[in-house]
Design a protein around this motif. Structure first.
Motif, PDB file in Angstrom:
ATOM      1  N   SER A  61     -16.427  18.595  10.893  1.00 53.44           N
ATOM      2  CA  SER A  61     -17.175  18.347   9.694  1.00 53.44           C
ATOM      3  C   SER A  61     -16.925  17.878   8.252  1.00 53.44           C
ATOM      4  CB  SER A  61     -18.113  19.204   9.975  1.00 53.44           C
ATOM      5  OG  SER A  61     -18.837  19.988  10.080  1.00 53.44           O
ATOM      6  N   GLU A  62     -16.220  19.245   8.244  1.00 55.63           N
ATOM      7  CA  GLU A  62     -15.660  19.136   6.898  1.00 55.63           C
ATOM      8  C   GLU A  62     -14.693  18.000   6.487  1.00 55.63           C
ATOM      9  OE1 GLU A  62     -15.925  22.800   7.548  1.00 55.63           O
ATOM     10  OE2 GLU A  62     -17.487  23.099   6.935  1.00 55.63           O
ATOM     11  N   SER A  63     -13.354  18.143   8.043  1.00 55.73           N
ATOM     12  CA  SER A  63     -12.495  17.018   7.092  1.00 55.73           C
ATOM     13  C   SER A  63     -13.007  15.326   7.254  1.00 55.73           C
ATOM     14  CB  SER A  63     -11.670  16.841   8.388  1.00 55.73           C
ATOM     15  OG  SER A  63     -11.978  17.828   9.789  1.00 55.73           O
ATOM     16  N   LEU A  64     -13.787  15.505   8.170  1.00 60.48           N
ATOM     17  CA  LEU A  64     -14.623  14.387   8.355  1.00 60.48           C
ATOM     18  C   LEU A  64     -15.240  13.623   6.492  1.00 60.48           C
ATOM     19  CD1 LEU A  64     -16.242  13.344  11.107  1.00 60.48           C
ATOM     20  CD2 LEU A  64     -14.526  12.255  10.962  1.00 60.48           C
ATOM     21  N   ASP A  65     -16.104  14.835   6.310  1.00 59.44           N
ATOM     22  CA  ASP A  65     -17.000  14.841   4.579  1.00 59.44           C
ATOM     23  C   ASP A  65     -15.880  14.358   3.493  1.00 59.44           C
ATOM     24  OD1 ASP A  65     -19.532  15.443   5.443  1.00 59.44           O
ATOM     25  OD2 ASP A  65     -19.240  17.348   5.296  1.00 59.44           O
ATOM     26  N   TRP A  66     -14.058  14.845   3.902  1.00 60.43           N
ATOM     27  CA  TRP A  66     -13.618  15.215   2.684  1.00 60.43           C
ATOM     28  C   TRP A  66     -13.143  13.309   3.013  1.00 60.43           C
ATOM     29  CZ3 TRP A  66      -8.019  16.965   3.213  1.00 60.43           C
ATOM     30  CH2 TRP A  66      -7.299  17.630   1.880  1.00 60.43           C
ATOM     31  N   ILE A  67     -12.339  12.366   3.984  1.00 61.06           N
ATOM     32  CA  ILE A  67     -12.041  11.767   3.661  1.00 61.06           C
ATOM     33  C   ILE A  67     -13.346  10.532   3.477  1.00 61.06           C
ATOM     34  CG2 ILE A  67     -12.718  11.355   6.610  1.00 61.06           C
ATOM     35  CD1 ILE A  67      -9.523   9.999   6.335  1.00 61.06           C
ATOM     36  N   ALA A  68     -14.331  10.638   3.783  1.00 62.86           N
ATOM     37  CA  ALA A  68     -15.053  10.125   3.887  1.00 62.86           C
ATOM     38  C   ALA A  68     -15.500   9.930   1.553  1.00 62.86           C
ATOM     39  CB  ALA A  68     -16.597  10.280   3.824  1.00 62.86           C
ATOM     40  N   ALA A  69     -15.338  11.062   1.752  1.00 68.30           N
ATOM     41  CA  ALA A  69     -14.977  11.033  -0.069  1.00 68.30           C
ATOM     42  C   ALA A  69     -13.721  10.692  -0.572  1.00 68.30           C
ATOM     43  CB  ALA A  69     -14.853  12.535  -0.953  1.00 68.30           C
ATOM     44  N   LEU A  70     -12.852  10.900   0.216  1.00 67.69           N
ATOM     45  CA  LEU A  70     -11.699  10.170  -0.489  1.00 67.69           C
ATOM     46  C   LEU A  70     -11.486   9.054  -0.745  1.00 67.69           C
ATOM     47  CD1 LEU A  70      -9.071  12.905   1.644  1.00 67.69           C
ATOM     48  CD2 LEU A  70      -9.744  12.547  -1.127  1.00 67.69           C
ATOM     49  N   VAL A  71     -12.216   8.323   0.147  1.00 74.47           N
ATOM     50  CA  VAL A  71     -12.485   6.552  -0.048  1.00 74.47           C
ATOM     51  C   VAL A  71     -12.640   6.414  -0.726  1.00 74.47           C
ATOM     52  CG1 VAL A  71     -13.357   4.698   1.256  1.00 74.47           C
ATOM     53  CG2 VAL A  71     -11.969   6.742   2.976  1.00 74.47           C
ATOM     54  N   ALA A  72     -14.063   6.911  -0.843  1.00 71.59           N
ATOM     55  CA  ALA A  72     -15.820   6.757  -1.982  1.00 71.59           C
ATOM     56  C   ALA A  72     -14.396   6.888  -3.187  1.00 71.59           C
ATOM     57  CB  ALA A  72     -16.716   7.476  -2.036  1.00 71.59           C
ATOM     58  N   LEU A  73     -13.083   7.769  -3.746  1.00 72.41           N
ATOM     59  CA  LEU A  73     -12.561   8.152  -4.895  1.00 72.41           C
ATOM     60  C   LEU A  73     -11.291   6.921  -4.490  1.00 72.41           C
ATOM     61  CD1 LEU A  73     -12.517  11.945  -4.656  1.00 72.41           C
ATOM     62  CD2 LEU A  73     -14.072  10.712  -6.573  1.00 72.41           C
ATOM     63  N   ASP A  74     -11.684   5.677  -3.572  1.00 73.63           N
ATOM     64  CA  ASP A  74     -10.398   5.005  -3.958  1.00 73.63           C
ATOM     65  C   ASP A  74      -9.059   5.314  -3.513  1.00 73.63           C
ATOM     66  OD1 ASP A  74     -10.179   2.820  -2.958  1.00 73.63           O
ATOM     67  OD2 ASP A  74     -10.160   2.001  -4.725  1.00 73.63           O
ATOM     68  N   ARG A  75      -8.955   7.003  -3.142  1.00 70.99           N
ATOM     69  CA  ARG A  75      -7.942   6.919  -2.743  1.00 70.99           C
ATOM     70  C   ARG A  75      -6.908   6.927  -1.397  1.00 70.99           C
ATOM     71  NH1 ARG A  75      -8.748   9.529  -7.008  1.00 70.99           N
ATOM     72  NH2 ARG A  75      -8.670  11.431  -7.573  1.00 70.99           N
ATOM     73  N   GLN A  76      -5.584   6.349  -1.760  1.00 72.31           N
ATOM     74  CA  GLN A  76      -4.337   5.628  -0.812  1.00 72.31           C
ATOM     75  C   GLN A  76      -4.054   6.627   0.071  1.00 72.31           C
ATOM     76  OE1 GLN A  76      -4.553   2.580   0.442  1.00 72.31           O
ATOM     77  NE2 GLN A  76      -6.865   2.486  -1.419  1.00 72.31           N
ATOM     78  N   GLU A  77      -3.564   7.430  -0.825  1.00 79.03           N
ATOM     79  CA  GLU A  77      -2.891   8.733  -0.364  1.00 79.03           C
ATOM     80  C   GLU A  77      -3.318  10.288  -0.753  1.00 79.03           C
ATOM     81  OE1 GLU A  77       1.148   8.810   0.369  1.00 79.03           O
ATOM     82  OE2 GLU A  77       0.952   6.760   0.159  1.00 79.03           O
ATOM     83  N   LEU A  78      -2.962  11.424   0.179  1.00 77.24           N
ATOM     84  CA  LEU A  78      -3.142  12.262  -0.510  1.00 77.24           C
ATOM     85  C   LEU A  78      -1.900  13.177  -1.826  1.00 77.24           C
ATOM     86  CD1 LEU A  78      -4.214  15.107   1.858  1.00 77.24           C
ATOM     87  CD2 LEU A  78      -5.353  14.315   0.179  1.00 77.24           C
ATOM     88  N   ASP A  79      -2.536  13.232  -3.022  1.00 77.45           N
ATOM     89  CA  ASP A  79      -1.193  14.376  -3.678  1.00 77.45           C
ATOM     90  C   ASP A  79      -2.245  14.951  -4.183  1.00 77.45           C
ATOM     91  OD1 ASP A  79      -3.209  13.748  -5.931  1.00 77.45           O
ATOM     92  OD2 ASP A  79      -3.360  11.751  -5.567  1.00 77.45           O
TER      93      ASP A  79
END
Lengths: 302, 394
Positions: free
Chosen positions: A242-260
């Motif tokens: 559930s936390e990795s799902l939250d994380w990816i939703a947040a990353l999408v919201a932040l408009d990140r294409q890749e992890l850095d």
């Protein structure tokens, strides 16, 4: 309603975006076919509760949920009399001068004054049997477990003033436990048991793709690989799905294409929920984990 | 299918012999379930047996191995050896201590054969004899005195107070009991004269024991083990651990020793369980292991934690204070018992002690019977409410 094969069930679940591995699908399939309660154990955030929700959806029936907590008792789990209304009724009868003891007792303790809590509601539910979710049973006291044992074997409840209420058709019962304490064996014996583990990166990727289709493929791969790497570290509280799902939703919201490295440090609080863990991982170790995750991801892609 | 059923029965018996909780009724479920699945798919067959026969997460690995050993292309008697080995492994994983094996493992023959002295024998001792025994340092007890001390200790009562649960109980208390009020009113009581009340139920508070068994604690270790046995004996909700460089849970062997009523040979047996008995200490790491692997399961519901150590810590002091802070946050009361505190000239100046002390609610000696009496008294009179602590950051 049951499914003809395990494959059919697995298909139906993934149709509702729940990715169940073969073991879990087998357990659900058999719980439905044999009409037995299903006990799901596993760390927090691996999708135990979700099983009941998605099951209700695929079976097109209602979900009745009982969230357990310390101190949960019959009054909150099964039924309670509506005392304020009863008292009011007594006053009215007194005012009319019509308070006849026997009649009053019969009238006051009738269904009209009964508050149905989840367990009773599940038994009295008309139509197709509902899914009854008894969530985080390990939080409830042992006494409540004893009560449940009785309920799960006969699917009937006795209310002294009303008599015994029996389910026309037993509900489909899903119990979950985070294992903060061991449940009694007697209860476990009545149930089919399945331990839900953290998913491997491939399965986690599948889950991320199903639940967050808007995320770029590359990002989802990286998140799955990073979280898998992170779970190897000694943590007080490991990252759940559930936390990795939250994380990816947040990353999408932040408009990140890749992890850095910077993004990871900024958003670490979404996947680590313990201050000590965050402090231990942030910075140097997070970069190491990211490095390994990216290397592993490239490897599997190539 | 015809050949399958007898094999299933044998498999069930095998699991049972390995100590898994398998019931006859469950095998019937398996027989009902198999026609529903495609038993040609080994995976489905495996999961079907697993979900129906296993209900403890700890048993999954054992089941897995038993399944692989049993359900493979038949090769005569070869399986048998593997399965014995499994049984051994299980015994290692979940030690079961039997009286015979305790005796066999005893360190000295006298210790094993001497029956526990009966309480009457103790009563006969003169007061002065007992008084000197009460005051004598555990490290200096002779074998005979150790036996006497043990018998005295067996009479101690440990009751770390009660915790208020969230369940209600009728009768007494200040909250009105509506259920009772309606009952009374419907029976025609004209006006409620006395308002029936209800209050929260209370339950005994659990105890967690964490005992240092490193080299520097060695001369106290026999008596401290007795202490742990004594606490476990009088009280149900006890979780016990020993540590030096590693943490080992000894709750189950302690309970077994209680059943067997054979505490004295127990130390030898325990030495086998805790591989680093009498090594150096890393208290911080041991506590970290406790938090990571056990705290969630054994220290919910506000326990009283007894940490027994002399504070000679070879680990990182910063790590120790961090873990102590966490330990204190998670418990009702954190009591550090230090055998050195019995000596008047002792000052808690070691780095370890300095790092830990800010997070300790009570710092008490544990070097002779008199100090244990004080401890018992203090535990038995612990208040229900948590001591107020100043917020500290490690």
């Amino acid at each position: 309603m049951t499914f003809p094969t395990i494959d059919a069930l697995q298909g139906a679940l993934s149709g509702r975006r729940y990715i169940a591995d073969r073991g879990l699908a087998t357990s659900i399939f058999l719980a439905l076919a044999l009409r037995r309660p299903l006990l799901l154990e596993g760390e927090a955030g691996v999708g135990k509760t979700e099983v009941a929700k998605v099951l209700a959806a695929v079976l097109e029936t209602d979900l009745i949920r009982l969230q357990c907590y310390e101190g949960l008792d019959v009054a909150h789990a099964v039924y309670e009399w509506n005392y304020p209304r009863q008292l009011l009724e007594i006053r009215l009868l007194q005012a009319e001068g019509a308070l006849d003891r026997r009649a009053a007792e019969r009238e006051l303790f009738s269904r009209e004054f009964l508050i149905r809590r989840p367990l009773l509601a599940a038994l009295e539910h008309g139509g197709p049997p509902p899914v009854l979710l008894i969530d985080e049973l390990d939080r409830a006291d042992e006494e409540f477990e004893g009560y449940l044992l009785e309920l799960l074997s006969d699917f009937q409840i006795t209310i002294p003033e009303l008599g015994t209420i029996q389910a026309a058709e037993p509900p489909i019962v899903v119990l979950t436990s985070n294992r903060t304490r061991e449940l009694h064996d007697a209860l476990k014996r009545r149930c089919l048991f399945h331990w839900i583990d953290y998913p491997d990166p491939a399965k986690e990727l599948e889950i991320l793709r199903a639940k967050a289709p808007e995320a770029p493929q590359r990002l989802a791969e990286q998140v799955a690989a990073f979280v898998a790497e992170l779970r190897r570290a000694e943590l007080y509280k490991k990252t759940g799905v559930s936390e990795s799902l939250d994380w990816i939703a947040a990353l999408v919201a932040l408009d990140r294409q890749e992890l850095d490295a910077e993004t990871v440090d900024e958003t670490l609080g979404l996947i680590l929920k313990n201050q000590e863990d965050v402090e231990a991982i942030r910075g140097e170790r997070a970069r190491g984990i990211l490095h390994r995750a990216l290397a592993g991801g490239a490897h599997s892609a190539g | 299918m015809s050949r399958l059923l007898p094999n299933l029965v044998r498999f069930g018996r095998l699991l049972h012999d390995l100590g898994l909780d398998i019931q006859a009724g469950r095998m019937l479920d398996v027989a009902r379930a198999l026609p529903l699945i495609d038993i040609g798919r080994r995976q489905d067959f495996y999961y079907t047996l697993r979900t129906l026969l296993i209900h403890r997460a700890d048993d999954l690995a054992l089941f897995d191995q038993a399944f692989r050993a049993f359900w493979r292309p038949p090769r005569g008697e070869r399986t048998r050896r593997d399965l014995r080995a499994l049984g051994e492994q299980r015994r290692y994983g979940r030690p079961r201590v039997e009286q015979e094996s305790l005796r066999a493992d005893a360190e000295s023959p006298e210790a094993a054969s001497a029956p526990a002295p009966s309480p009457e024998k103790v009563e006969l001792r003169t007061y002065s004899g007992r008084e000197s025994l009460r005051q004598k340092d555990f490290g200096k007890l002779t074998a005979e005195e150790l036996e006497q001390a043990r018998a005295l200790l067996a009479q101690f009562r440990w009751e770390p107070g009660f915790r208020r649960t969230l369940r209600w109980r009728g009768g007494g208390g200040r909250r009105p009991d509506l259920r009772q009020i309606v009952r009374d009113a419907s029976r025609g009581a004209p006006e409620t004269l006395a308002l029936p009340g209800r209050e929260r139920r209370r339950k005994p508070r659990p105890i967690v024991l964490l005992c240092d068994v490193s080299g520097s604690m060695e001369r106290y270790s026999r008596m401290l083990l007795q202490l742990m046995v004594s606490i476990t004996e009088g009280f149900q909700r006890v979780e016990a651990f020993v540590f030096a460089t590693r943490l080992t849970r000894i709750t189950l062997p302690l309970r077994a020793a209680r059943r067997a009523r054979a505490a004295s040979p127990f130390a030898g047996r325990l030495a086998a369980l805790a591989p680093d008995w009498s090594g150096g200490t890393r208290i911080g790491e041991a506590l970290r292991a406790f938090h990571l692997h056990w705290a969630r399961r054994v220290s919910s519901r506000g326990p009283v934690v007894l940490l027994i150590s002399d504070g000679w810590d070879r680990g990182d002091p910063a790590a120790l204070s961090r873990e102590m802070a966490r330990l204190q946050r998670g418990c009702h009361r954190l009591i550090w018992l230090n055998p050195l505190l019995g000596s008047p000239e002792y000052q808690p100046l070691t780095r370890g002690m300095q790092a830990a002390l800010p997070f300790v609610d009570d710092f008490l000696p544990v070097h002779n019977l008199a100090s244990l009496e004080d401890l018992a008294q203090r535990l038995n009179s612990l208040p229900d409410r948590r001591r107020s602590r100043r917020a500290r950051t490690p």
